[in-house]
Design a protein around this motif. Structure first.
Motif, short mmCIF file in Angstrom:
data_model
loop_
_atom_site.label_atom_id
_atom_site.label_comp_id
_atom_site.label_asym_id
_atom_site.label_seq_id
_atom_site.Cartn_x
_atom_site.Cartn_y
_atom_site.Cartn_z
N GLU A 113 9.73 -6.17 5.08
CA GLU A 113 9.19 -4.93 5.61
C GLU A 113 8.53 -4.11 4.50
N SER A 114 7.55 -3.33 4.90
CA SER A 114 6.90 -2.39 3.98
C SER A 114 6.35 -1.23 4.79
N GLY A 115 5.99 -0.16 4.09
CA GLY A 115 5.35 0.97 4.75
C GLY A 115 6.22 2.18 4.97
N GLY A 116 7.49 2.08 4.63
CA GLY A 116 8.36 3.24 4.78
C GLY A 116 8.04 4.31 3.76
N GLY A 117 8.69 5.47 3.93
CA GLY A 117 8.47 6.55 3.00
C GLY A 117 8.95 7.88 3.53
N LEU A 118 8.53 8.94 2.86
CA LEU A 118 8.89 10.30 3.24
C LEU A 118 7.69 10.96 3.93
N VAL A 119 7.93 11.56 5.09
CA VAL A 119 6.86 12.19 5.84
C VAL A 119 7.41 13.44 6.50
N GLN A 120 6.55 14.41 6.72
CA GLN A 120 6.97 15.63 7.41
C GLN A 120 7.01 15.39 8.93
N ALA A 121 7.81 16.19 9.59
CA ALA A 121 7.88 16.10 11.05
C ALA A 121 6.49 16.26 11.64
N GLY A 122 6.20 15.42 12.63
CA GLY A 122 4.89 15.42 13.24
C GLY A 122 3.93 14.43 12.62
N GLY A 123 4.31 13.87 11.48
CA GLY A 123 3.45 12.93 10.79
C GLY A 123 3.58 11.52 11.32
N SER A 124 2.90 10.59 10.65
CA SER A 124 2.85 9.20 11.09
C SER A 124 3.11 8.25 9.93
N LEU A 125 3.64 7.10 10.27
CA LEU A 125 3.79 5.99 9.33
C LEU A 125 3.54 4.69 10.08
N ARG A 126 3.10 3.69 9.34
CA ARG A 126 2.93 2.35 9.92
C ARG A 126 3.74 1.37 9.10
#
Length: 125
Positions: free
Chosen positions: A6-19
């Motif tokens: 797996e890859s693509g994780g991280g820290l994001v603010q609420a309302g944001g997006s990740l793939r």
């Protein structure tokens, strides 16, 4: 040796997006149902989404339906999880998983034979 990475994780603010991506050494890839699970600290590993071998059918947990989209590219041996409108409650380690070849996995972790190492997703409020 079977590997799911797996890859693509991280820290994001609420309302944001990740793939998230899951690169699989499963051959032939198009014979494997694929799924994503997640596990928050102190909690069980929960089903998030799954996709059939051809990608025609998908299934989602109620908590992510309408916000997350699972997909796959059989030519690239890769599954994806597009996560939109993220919430702090989505914070967890996300795992991709595959059941034995040809088998259609369900919504429980016991249905799945192959697992990745996980990728951390943290959503701040």
């Amino acid at each position: 040796q079977v590997q799911l990475v797996e890859s693509g994780g991280g820290l994001v603010q609420a309302g944001g997006s990740l793939r998230l991506s899951c690169a699989a050494s499963l051959f032939p890839f198009n014979t494997y149902h694929m799924a994503w699970f997640r596990q928050a600290p102190g909690k069980e590993r929960d089903f998030v989404a799954s996709i059939t071998r051809t990608g025609i059918s998908t299934e989602y947990s109620d908590s992510v339906k309408g916000r997350f989209t699972i997909s796959r590219d059989n030519a690239k041996n890769t599954a994806y999880l597009q996560m939109n409108d993220l919430e702090p409650e989505d914070t967890a380690v996300y795992y991709c998983a595959a059941p034995p070849s040809i088998v259609r996995g369900g919504v429980t972790a016991a249905d799945y034979r192959y697992w990745g190492q996980g990728t951390q997703v943290t959503v701040s409020s």
